[in-house]
Design a protein around this motif. Sequence first.
Motif, PDB file in Angstrom:
ATOM      1  N   ASN A   1     -39.611 -13.785 -50.339  1.00 52.53           N
ATOM      2  CA  ASN A   1     -38.291 -13.840 -49.727  1.00 52.53           C
ATOM      3  C   ASN A   1     -37.595 -12.475 -49.626  1.00 52.53           C
ATOM      4  O   ASN A   1     -36.395 -12.375 -49.811  1.00 52.53           O
ATOM      5  CB  ASN A   1     -37.390 -14.821 -50.493  1.00 52.53           C
ATOM      6  CG  ASN A   1     -37.461 -16.221 -49.921  1.00 52.53           C
ATOM      7  OD1 ASN A   1     -37.022 -16.429 -48.788  1.00 52.53           O
ATOM      8  ND2 ASN A   1     -38.024 -17.159 -50.651  1.00 52.53           N
TER       9      ASN A   1
ATOM     10  N   ASP B   1     -44.591 -18.477 -41.121  1.00 52.16           N
ATOM     11  CA  ASP B   1     -43.506 -17.494 -41.133  1.00 52.16           C
ATOM     12  C   ASP B   1     -43.714 -16.481 -39.997  1.00 52.16           C
ATOM     13  O   ASP B   1     -44.621 -16.641 -39.177  1.00 52.16           O
ATOM     14  CB  ASP B   1     -43.415 -16.788 -42.491  1.00 52.16           C
ATOM     15  CG  ASP B   1     -41.962 -16.503 -42.852  1.00 52.16           C
ATOM     16  OD1 ASP B   1     -41.536 -16.872 -43.937  1.00 52.16           O
ATOM     17  OD2 ASP B   1     -41.235 -15.919 -42.011  1.00 52.16           O
TER      18      ASP B   1
ATOM     19  N   HIS C   1     -39.459 -20.320 -43.022  1.00 53.76           N
ATOM     20  CA  HIS C   1     -39.402 -20.707 -44.440  1.00 53.76           C
ATOM     21  C   HIS C   1     -38.151 -20.228 -45.163  1.00 53.76           C
ATOM     22  O   HIS C   1     -38.065 -20.368 -46.386  1.00 53.76           O
ATOM     23  CB  HIS C   1     -40.607 -20.152 -45.202  1.00 53.76           C
ATOM     24  CG  HIS C   1     -41.919 -20.729 -44.785  1.00 53.76           C
ATOM     25  ND1 HIS C   1     -42.495 -21.799 -45.430  1.00 53.76           N
ATOM     26  CD2 HIS C   1     -42.758 -20.391 -43.787  1.00 53.76           C
ATOM     27  CE1 HIS C   1     -43.652 -22.084 -44.847  1.00 53.76           C
ATOM     28  NE2 HIS C   1     -43.836 -21.237 -43.848  1.00 53.76           N
ATOM     29  N   THR C   2     -37.230 -19.625 -44.456  1.00 54.79           N
ATOM     30  CA  THR C   2     -36.043 -19.130 -45.173  1.00 54.79           C
ATOM     31  C   THR C   2     -34.886 -18.846 -44.219  1.00 54.79           C
ATOM     32  O   THR C   2     -35.116 -18.535 -43.052  1.00 54.79           O
ATOM     33  CB  THR C   2     -36.363 -17.848 -45.967  1.00 54.79           C
ATOM     34  OG1 THR C   2     -35.218 -17.488 -46.746  1.00 54.79           O
ATOM     35  CG2 THR C   2     -36.704 -16.673 -45.066  1.00 54.79           C
TER      36      THR C   2
ATOM     37  N   VAL D   1     -38.769 -26.458 -43.095  1.00 53.34           N
ATOM     38  CA  VAL D   1     -39.666 -27.052 -44.081  1.00 53.34           C
ATOM     39  C   VAL D   1     -39.046 -28.148 -44.946  1.00 53.34           C
ATOM     40  O   VAL D   1     -39.694 -28.661 -45.860  1.00 53.34           O
ATOM     41  CB  VAL D   1     -40.321 -25.956 -44.947  1.00 53.34           C
ATOM     42  CG1 VAL D   1     -41.300 -25.133 -44.122  1.00 53.34           C
ATOM     43  CG2 VAL D   1     -39.272 -25.044 -45.581  1.00 53.34           C
TER      44      VAL D   1
ATOM     45  N   LYS E   1     -32.390 -18.403 -56.913  1.00 56.98           N
ATOM     46  CA  LYS E   1     -32.966 -19.524 -57.657  1.00 56.98           C
ATOM     47  C   LYS E   1     -32.238 -19.755 -58.990  1.00 56.98           C
ATOM     48  O   LYS E   1     -32.445 -20.750 -59.661  1.00 56.98           O
ATOM     49  CB  LYS E   1     -34.458 -19.292 -57.907  1.00 56.98           C
ATOM     50  CG  LYS E   1     -35.305 -19.262 -56.628  1.00 56.98           C
ATOM     51  CD  LYS E   1     -36.758 -18.951 -56.930  1.00 56.98           C
ATOM     52  CE  LYS E   1     -37.612 -18.688 -55.703  1.00 56.98           C
ATOM     53  NZ  LYS E   1     -38.032 -19.918 -54.987  1.00 56.98           N
TER      54      LYS E   1
ATOM     55  N   SER F   1     -37.138 -25.281 -49.134  1.00 50.51           N
ATOM     56  CA  SER F   1     -37.649 -26.589 -49.544  1.00 50.51           C
ATOM     57  C   SER F   1     -37.828 -26.633 -51.059  1.00 50.51           C
ATOM     58  O   SER F   1     -37.223 -27.431 -51.759  1.00 50.51           O
ATOM     59  CB  SER F   1     -38.995 -26.872 -48.856  1.00 50.51           C
ATOM     60  OG  SER F   1     -39.681 -27.902 -49.515  1.00 50.51           O
TER      61      SER F   1
HETATM   62  C1  Z16 Z   1     -41.815 -17.863 -49.668  1.00 48.85           C
HETATM   63  O1  Z16 Z   1     -42.613 -18.191 -50.698  1.00 48.85           O
HETATM   64  C2  Z16 Z   1     -40.901 -18.779 -49.145  1.00 48.85           C
HETATM   65  C3  Z16 Z   1     -40.113 -18.403 -48.096  1.00 48.85           C
HETATM   66  C4  Z16 Z   1     -40.230 -17.123 -47.551  1.00 48.85           C
HETATM   67  O2  Z16 Z   1     -39.464 -16.770 -46.529  1.00 48.85           O
HETATM   68  C5  Z16 Z   1     -41.127 -16.210 -48.052  1.00 48.85           C
HETATM   69  C6  Z16 Z   1     -41.920 -16.591 -49.089  1.00 48.85           C
HETATM   70 CL1  Z16 Z   1     -43.080 -15.492 -49.726  1.00 48.85          CL
HETATM   71  C7  Z16 Z   1     -40.844 -20.169 -49.733  1.00 48.85           C
HETATM   72  C8  Z16 Z   1     -39.452 -20.770 -49.817  1.00 48.85           C
HETATM   73  O3  Z16 Z   1     -38.610 -19.930 -50.563  1.00 48.85           O
HETATM   74  C9  Z16 Z   1     -39.538 -22.155 -50.458  1.00 48.85           C
HETATM   75  O4  Z16 Z   1     -38.279 -22.778 -50.477  1.00 48.85           O
HETATM   76  C10 Z16 Z   1     -40.507 -23.025 -49.687  1.00 48.85           C
HETATM   77  O5  Z16 Z   1     -40.738 -24.230 -50.372  1.00 48.85           O
HETATM   78  C11 Z16 Z   1     -41.841 -22.311 -49.512  1.00 48.85           C
HETATM   79  O6  Z16 Z   1     -41.663 -21.036 -48.931  1.00 48.85           O
HETATM   80  C12 Z16 Z   1     -42.801 -23.095 -48.629  1.00 48.85           C
HETATM   81  O7  Z16 Z   1     -42.179 -23.494 -47.451  1.00 48.85           O
END
Ligand code: Z16
Length: 833
Positions: free
Chosen positions: A289, A336, A374-375, A452, A573, A676
Amino acid sequence: VEASIPEPQRAAWSRNQIQSFTDKDGFEKEVVRHVETTLARSMFNCDESAAYSATSLAFRDRLIKDWNKTQQRQTYRDTKRVYYLSLEFLMGRALDNAMLNVGLKDAAKGGLADLGFRIEDIIGQEHDAALGNGGLGRLAACFLDSLASLNYPAWGYGLRYRYGIFKQEIIDGYQVEVPDYWLDFNPWEFPRHDVTVDIQFFGHVSKTTKDDGKTAAIWEGGEIVQAVAYDVPIPGYDTPTTNNLRLWSSKASGGEFDFQKFNNGDYESSVAEQQRAETISAVLYPNDNLERGKELRLKQQYFWVAASLYDIVRRFKKSKRGWNEFADQVAIQLNDTHPTLAIVELQRILLDIEGLEWDVAWDIVTKTFGYTNHTVLPEALEKWPVGLVQYLLPRHLQIIYDINLYFLQTVEKAFPKDRDMLTRVSIIEESQPKMVRMAHLAIVGSHKVNGVAELHSDLIKTTIFKDFVEVYGPDKFTNVTNGITPRRWLHQANPRLSELIASKCGGNGFLKDLTQLNRLEAHAKDAAFRREWAEIKYANKVRLAKHIKNVTGVTVNPAALFDVQVKRIHEYKRQQLNIFGVIHRYLTLKGMSVEERKKQLPRVSVFGGKAAPGYWMAKQIIHLINAVGSVINKDEEIGDLLKVIFLEDYNVSKAEMICPASDLSEHISTAGTEASGTSNMKFVLNGGLIIGTCDGANIEITREIGESNIFLFGNLAEDVEDLRHAHNYGSHSIDSDLEKVFGTIESGTFGTPHDFSAMIAAVRHHGDYYLVSDDFHSYMETHRLVDESYRNQDEWVSKCITSVARMGFFSSDRCINEYADGIWNVEPLVVQE
Ligand code: Z16
């Protein structure tokens, strides 16, 4: 070569393949054979490491046959294939998974016992394949398991990093990073030195006039790096389908050395060049992230994307179909924005190399790609300086500009005179320096965009991608709530629970249709069943307690409530909320009379997770957890009532031990920040309850299992903005209990207060962006409810059983079927045995 072998000969060969083992004796023979020949060792000095190698090789031999047949079948039937492009695959260990999926774990267990080994010890020899950071990489691994188990013709494409995520050591309470060199001996990969692709970087673009009078771009000059394929078999559970994960490794083109330079006596620079090429796939960027915009990272992305697309196009061309069929044969999912350059690369191939018209090519491209976001965290959204893209990939930048031009023209038509709209949606950010917004490019180049979890998919539509919903309409945006594979996360991680469940669910069918777990619901009130259930949980806690003793020296009581938070360390988190809560609990216990203390419920707070090496605040959080642990754990007044453990080097194989041993797990992100979460699903599936915020998949878990089976607290996503505004522009008063915690830290109870002053200041003086103070009271109140609830063990265990019974939705099989139907339009390839 292939064509020169006559068909009857080939058929005869495949009929006469050596049969692999099917029982314990056959397995033993294979192990002995591998020890004595493949490993060139004698059975007299076969140690656990050699036994691991030989066992893996025996199972590998079995997998290879299914794998070859699967590839043959998929080529012969030539149906649409799915390509999952992910910079991360957090696979963990392969042996246990291979044994269970092939269905011969018992044979191996017996065979190893005959040879004097315990199967757990042999499994424990394997080094995790840790080519990922966290949730995103583990999701990709779960998806591969589901794709194979459901018989989808699918490939994963990634990078073969020499170093995966670093190993974490805790020294004096601080995180220290150690390189993870994992390729020493890896029986699960197959180098394909014949499958290589030359990848171009730098250079310049010139124009040429073709025979038909049209102009075409030529990208020339620059340097070439070679991509070499390494293949990893992905066995499905209880099916012969064994798919392929192809990982690319970089090396200098033109062989080992540049002989020109070598002969000219410039030996050093020829070796240096080789090393520079190998740097591309050397190391996984350890940020979860967060995107840091490093040139090498962009090189990794293009290297991997270009090699994968070359491979995909090469495979498509073998079928001799026309380009108009490409998107009917190929679906590519972008995990992503990391692989977004694939959109540009496919357009380049179709336009510059295959000579298609722009519109024809672009239509194929957009039908081929799907993009998963994913974010919503702004610091995680990828942007690359235009100048860097220009320098590294000059032709791609031109194509990006053209994509943007045509896109903005259509926006302009729909929203005439809305300059702001154009500025907002543009793929190019008009900043200093100008930036390429990868998420915008991914949206424009895909036919579907998904989040997600429901809340997350709603949020992207109303916040970061709001304008795109106006441009394209809402149907381009969809949700696919994440899932996990029940094979690894229940059957493999928790064999006894899996067996107990099977005994009530009519066998192992639930492992392929997780909704069958609902058959458990009727047994939640059965006292004998609850006893068996609780006994398994206890045994799992005993195992974790032993591990804790081994690695930290701290004795924990397995009868205590195990309260676990394991995930990457990140302010959003909120591990800081957890540890502040632990300190508050400690203060409360210290303030009690001896009599009162006796009535309290013993707790063990377990933390684990890595901080990105450059994330200073996350490292401070780790330090505070360890500092608090070292004071509380030796406080004799407190004893078993509270222990605080930081488990170093949290990874997939440790998760497999930790999830089954938790009573309560913490998923306490600031509402609206965790897209998620997937460990929330793992913990509930293993019979633990959750304390959590209304965030990510917690919301859907609550809907499925029922509000009375989860401990929710805290502010809602819809209130976050106002609260932040109030912190900055109104009055910001800190929760009084939290102030007491701060006071204790500042008094030096946990060591030099200065070490922790930034963490406190973030709440008190810097706007408390993550709402730690706002949620503290409700968090502590909810923990009190947890204690109360845990006292009634009958009720607690029924909650756990009921929750597991209702978790069917969270299988990654459901998730993959949704992608297949709604995004990829692919069907399973039924296997006729
Ligand atoms: C990551 O692990 C996630 C998002 C992101 O933009 C980059 C990375 Cl390395 C995670 C989310 O933080 C999490 O909430 C989610 O469950 C997971 O991706 C799979 O979708």
